[in-house]
Enzyme design. Structure first.
Site, mmCIF file in Angstrom:
data_model
loop_
_atom_site.group_PDB
_atom_site.id
_atom_site.type_symbol
_atom_site.label_atom_id
_atom_site.label_comp_id
_atom_site.label_asym_id
_atom_site.label_seq_id
_atom_site.Cartn_x
_atom_site.Cartn_y
_atom_site.Cartn_z
ATOM 1 N N CYS A 192 14.737 -4.663 -3.669
ATOM 2 C CA CYS A 192 15.571 -3.791 -4.494
ATOM 3 C C CYS A 192 14.721 -2.843 -5.347
ATOM 4 C CB CYS A 192 16.473 -4.644 -5.370
ATOM 5 S SG CYS A 192 17.499 -5.699 -4.346
ATOM 6 N N ARG B 43 0.804 -1.233 0.000
ATOM 7 C CA ARG B 43 0.000 0.000 0.000
ATOM 8 C C ARG B 43 0.836 1.282 0.000
ATOM 9 N NH1 ARG B 43 -3.190 1.501 3.290
ATOM 10 N NH2 ARG B 43 -4.742 2.263 1.838
#
Ligand SMILES: *Cc1c(COP(=O)(O)O)cnc(C)c1O
Length: 416
Positions: free
Chosen positions: A343, A312
């Site tokens: 990453c 979210r």
């Protein structure tokens, strides 16, 4: 209102110490409070007490079968958007006659599955879909119960990714198209008209957009009645907002009162499809601090939960309250970004947040993670998905075990 609270400085889920739970189950871990979940359902149910109604919990908000089972036992129906969600509802002991099937891309096998188990209705999203449902029902010698999802073209004043009732949105059909669809359905032996529906978006704070949208929908219902096309129910969708930070969303009582009145006035049974308001604040994400680092301008708290666990913040720029699980009054505040191991620079749980100074091994609770938390999680970066736990009084139960690395490549094959 929720049952995550401090006792002697430590954070608990009902009568369960989150520190102990993290030791025993590991992190990251979703923790739900049964009492909170059940209370939220009951508040919504009572808000509609004066009207003939059915609550259909939006499964996509939190689809663990234990959560669905608890709601089914309270009498909840379900709003589904896929055959997978239908299978979950059935596995959890849900009643197929209380299931409404929404979504713009229902596949033929999912339509057949829903017809065979006898769902309450299809919330139909296009003329083409209506024809497909009719054809499949005819092939199976069945009659498909239908409702047309009307796009009422109102602005719910929420994040653009979760506004679904704007003219530009892919959901539902315009009122004039819906009218033609009803006329066609009324002539079909394999379609049975049961209702009309809309769903205008999510995390909506005010009652006015609901009233405006539902007003347009019942206008069409009355026009249809004039043509001899009778409807049984009015489905107003979900979308009521919750408190993540300092929002002041309208209360379920206020929404119930407003839409209940409309349903009663038009002699329609009311269906509601709440997701977030039932489960959002009934769940937290528990995560452990892996390290602290600074790049000169900015300090980072690196934790073991990442955007694959809770997307979210990355997807909607959502703000979640973070708290240390342990006592922290004696720690000075620091301005930090709380980030995960993935990453991507979008991999954060909080940015520029004042928190008590964190140390390696500290536990953090991410609040408001019950809705669109685990259900949106993924295996990005080959991270096994977290465990899910249900706190219930002084005990807890693992309701989904942590994935293993072998789970990650289940179904993959080396070249032959
Ligand atoms: C997502 C969705 C809901 C639930 O929305 P919340 O904001 O979680 O209440 C209800 N109905 C439909 C059709 C949906 O797509």
């Amino acid at each position: 209102m929720h049952f995550f609270a401090r006792n002697n400085g430590q954070l608990w889920a009902e009568g369960v110490s989150l520190a102990t739970l993290a030791e025993q189950v590991g992190t990251p871990c979703y923790v739900y409070s049964r009492a909170t979940l059940e209370r939220h359902y009951q508040v919504m149910d009572q808000a509609l007490a004066g009207v003939d109604h059915l609550i259909c919990f939006a499964v996509k908000a939190c689809s663990n079968i234990a959560i669905l089972q608890l709601l089914a036992r309270l009498g909840s129906g379900f709003d589904i958007v896929s055959g997978g969600e239908l299978a979950r509802v059935l596995r959890a002991g849900g009643d197929p006659r209380k299931v409404v099937f929404s979504g713009v891309g229902k596949q033929p096998h999912e339509i057949a599955q829903a017809l065979q188990v006898g769902i309450h209705c299809f919330n139909v999203e296009s003329e083409q879909e209506l024809a497909t449902i009719e054809r499949i029902a005819a092939e199976l010698g069945l009659v498909a119960p239908i409702s047309v999802r009307v796009n009422p073209e109102v602005d719910p004043r929420t994040h653009k990714y979760i506004a679904t009732g704007l003219k530009s949105s892919k959901f539902g059909v315009a009122a004039d198209v819906a009218e033609t669809m009803y006329q066609r359905a009324a002539r079909s032996k394999h379609l049975h008209i049961v209702g009309i529906d809309c769903h205008i978006g999510s995390q909506i704070m005010e009652i006015a957009p609901f009233v405006e949208a539902v007003g347009r929908v019942v206008e069409l219902a009355e026009r249809l009645r004039g043509q001899g096309i009778a409807l049984e129910h009015l489905d107003v969708g979900g979308g009521l907002g919750i408190v993540y930070r300092d929002e002041a969303p309208a209360l379920p009582e206020q929404l119930g009162e407003a839409v209940g009145q409309i349903a009663r006035r038009h002699h329609l049974r009311l269906i509601m499809e709440p997701g977030r308001v039932i489960v959002g604040n009934a769940g937290i994400l528990l995560t452990r601090v892996l390290g602290i680092k600074s790049n000169g301008d900015k300090d980072f708290v690196i934790v073991d939960a990442a955007m694959n666990d809770l997307i979210r913040p990355a997807l909607y720029d959502a703000w979640h309250r973070l708290e240390l699980v342990g006592a922290s009054e004696d720690r000075p505040l620091a301005l930090v970004d709380v980030v995960g191991p993935v990453c991507e620079s979008g991999d954060f749980l909080a940015q520029d947040r004042q928190l008590p100074t964190c140390q390696n091994g500290d536990l953090l609770a991410v609040f408001g993670a019950g809705a669109y938390g685990f259900s949106m999680s993924s295996n990005y970066n080959s991270r096994p998905r977290s465990a899910e736990v249900l706190a219930d009084g002084s005990t807890y139960q693992v309701i989904r075990s942590r994935e293993t690395v072998a789970d990650l490549w289940r179904g993959e094959m080396l070249v032959g």
